[in-house]
Design an enzyme around this catalytic site. Structure first.
Site, PDB file in Angstrom:
ATOM      1  CG  ASN A  75      42.719-124.619 -37.513  1.00 24.28           C
ATOM      2  OD1 ASN A  75      43.750-124.685 -38.188  1.00 24.28           O
ATOM      3  ND2 ASN A  75      41.991-125.690 -37.212  1.00 24.28           N
ATOM      4  CD1 TRP A  76      44.766-118.864 -40.604  1.00 25.41           C
ATOM      5  CD2 TRP A  76      46.698-118.840 -41.743  1.00 25.41           C
ATOM      6  NE1 TRP A  76      45.269-117.589 -40.557  1.00 25.41           N
ATOM      7  CE2 TRP A  76      46.455-117.546 -41.245  1.00 25.41           C
ATOM      8  CE3 TRP A  76      47.867-119.066 -42.484  1.00 25.41           C
ATOM      9  CZ2 TRP A  76      47.326-116.479 -41.480  1.00 25.41           C
ATOM     10  CZ3 TRP A  76      48.731-118.011 -42.711  1.00 25.41           C
ATOM     11  CH2 TRP A  76      48.465-116.723 -42.219  1.00 25.41           C
ATOM     12  CE  LYS A  77      39.547-126.127 -39.838  1.00 21.99           C
ATOM     13  NZ  LYS A  77      38.266-126.790 -39.888  1.00 21.99           N
TER      14      LYS A  77
ATOM     15  CG  HIS B 210      41.097-129.677 -35.575  1.00 21.51           C
ATOM     16  ND1 HIS B 210      40.293-130.282 -36.515  1.00 21.51           N
ATOM     17  CD2 HIS B 210      40.648-128.391 -35.458  1.00 21.51           C
ATOM     18  CE1 HIS B 210      39.406-129.400 -36.956  1.00 21.51           C
ATOM     19  NE2 HIS B 210      39.601-128.245 -36.338  1.00 21.51           N
TER      20      HIS B 210
ATOM     21  CD  GLU C 170      39.472-130.234 -40.030  1.00 18.33           C
ATOM     22  OE1 GLU C 170      40.569-129.659 -40.153  1.00 18.33           O
ATOM     23  OE2 GLU C 170      38.382-129.633 -40.083  1.00 18.33           O
TER      24      GLU C 170
ATOM     25  CD  GLU D 184      37.354-126.546 -33.365  1.00 23.35           C
ATOM     26  OE1 GLU D 184      37.414-125.375 -33.744  1.00 23.35           O
ATOM     27  OE2 GLU D 184      37.953-127.466 -33.943  1.00 23.35           O
TER      28      GLU D 184
ATOM     29  N   GLY E 126      32.970-126.281 -40.593  1.00 23.75           N
ATOM     30  CA  GLY E 126      32.981-126.093 -42.043  1.00 23.75           C
ATOM     31  C   GLY E 126      31.644-126.364 -42.718  1.00 23.75           C
TER      32      GLY E 126
ATOM     33  CB  SER F  41      29.934-122.653 -38.756  1.00 24.70           C
ATOM     34  OG  SER F  41      30.221-123.738 -39.639  1.00 24.70           O
TER      35      SER F  41
ATOM     36  N   GLY G 110      37.877-121.280 -38.199  1.00 23.96           N
ATOM     37  CA  GLY G 110      38.445-121.875 -39.411  1.00 23.96           C
ATOM     38  C   GLY G 110      38.267-120.932 -40.590  1.00 23.96           C
ATOM     39  N   GLY G 111      37.259-121.213 -41.415  1.00 20.48           N
ATOM     40  CA  GLY G 111      37.050-120.472 -42.657  1.00 20.48           C
ATOM     41  C   GLY G 111      37.113-118.948 -42.514  1.00 20.48           C
TER      42      GLY G 111
HETATM   43  P1  13P Z   1      35.112-123.510 -39.389  1.00 22.27           P
HETATM   44  O1  13P Z   1      35.149-122.193 -38.653  1.00 22.27           O
HETATM   45  O2  13P Z   1      35.562-123.391 -40.813  1.00 22.27           O
HETATM   46  O3  13P Z   1      33.808-124.208 -39.210  1.00 22.27           O
HETATM   47  O4  13P Z   1      36.236-124.432 -38.694  1.00 22.27           O
HETATM   48  C1  13P Z   1      36.232-124.578 -37.318  1.00 22.27           C
HETATM   49  C2  13P Z   1      37.458-125.301 -36.920  1.00 22.27           C
HETATM   50  O5  13P Z   1      37.607-126.484 -37.185  1.00 22.27           O
HETATM   51  C3  13P Z   1      38.505-124.550 -36.219  1.00 22.27           C
HETATM   52  O6  13P Z   1      39.472-125.385 -35.706  1.00 22.27           O
END
Ligand code: 13P
Length: 248
Positions: free
Chosen positions: A9-11, A94, A96, A166, A172, A211, A232-233
């Site tokens: 997930n590149w966000k 998500h 977010e 999640e 994050g 994470s 994510g990251g």
């Molecule tokens: P991180 O891996 O950066 O914690 O993000 C997880 C996430 O929200 C994937 O959708």
């Protein structure tokens, strides 16, 4: 045996130059990955994914979709626009989006239906906040989130979804749920699905997100009900993403 899925997930990250390096790195470094691999990218980059990943085993997808088919919805992206650019997946609900865009359980359920009807595989996100976990409400909150989606789908649709657990406090933050903590919630989610359709419950991939990194992926992915990761990251760096894929 469920196949593992590692989805990035590149966000809201990327540029054509950075994406080109990342997508080439993933494609060239993939080798013979056992699991399925996907990247969920910002909508302006669907075309870039289509040209970089078309004909490879790596799938791509979006991070949200509109509830509506088309029309006067400024700024929205329709499911048909995702499929037009070859997307296979779309992230739905998500945390977010739930937090910053007020997406309710009901909206998430309707978006999940919309994705399925459009031929997209929805990756439906659920997860509790730190406050909810500390109050012992994880099962109540995640149960409510997943039930809203399950109640909106018919029996044959259930097996077509992917769920991502999640925990909001792990996203994050560098804090990861322990493998056992994640497994307990994944098992509960699968049991909820089984109440509706036991066959579907055995098939649905339940991913862990929050994470997940090269150094913790293997032990998380070894748990019985953890069928992959939503990353994510660590999905923004080809070498990290490839290490997680290799752990699956
Ligand atoms: P991180 O891996 O950066 O914690 O993000 C997880 C996430 O929200 C994937 O959708």
């Amino acid at each position: 045996m469920r196949r593992k899925l590692i989805a990035g997930n590149w966000k809201m990250n990327g540029s054509t130059a950075a994406n080109a390096a990342l997508l080439d790195g993933i494609r060239d470094g993939l080798g013979d990955a056992r699991g399925a691999v996907a990247v969920c990218v910002p909508a302006p980059y669907f075309a870039q994914c289509q040209s970089a990943l078309g004909g490879t085993s790596v799938k791509w997808g979006g991070q949200d979709l509109s509830l509506h088919e088309s029309g006067a919805y400024t700024g929205e992206v329709a499911a048909s626009m995702l499929t037009d650019f070859g997307c296979s997946y779309v992230i739905v609900g998500h945390s977010e989006r739930r937090t910053y865009h007020g997406e309710s359980d009901e909206i998430v359920a309707r978006k999940t239906s919309r994705a399925l009807r459009s031929g997209l595989v929805p990756i439906v996100c659920v997860g509790e906040s730190l406050e909810e976990r500390e109050a012992g409400k994880t099962d109540v909150v995640v149960g409510r989130q997943i039930d809203a989606v399950l109640n909106a789908l018919d029996g044959s649709e259930l097996e077509k979804i992917v769920v991502a657990y999640e925990p909001v406090w792990a996203i994050g933050t560098g804090k990861t749920a322990t493998p056992q903590m994640a497994q307990d919630v994944h098992k509960m989610v699968r049991a909820r699905i089984a109440q509706k359709n036991a066959e579907a419950a055995a098939k649905v991939q339940i991913l862990y997100g929050g994470s997940m990194k090269p150094d913790n992926a293997k032990e998380l992915l070894a748990m019985a009900d953890i069928d992959g990761g939503l990353i994510g990251g660590a999905s923004l760096k080809a070498s990290d993403f490839l290490s997680i894929i290799a752990a699956a």
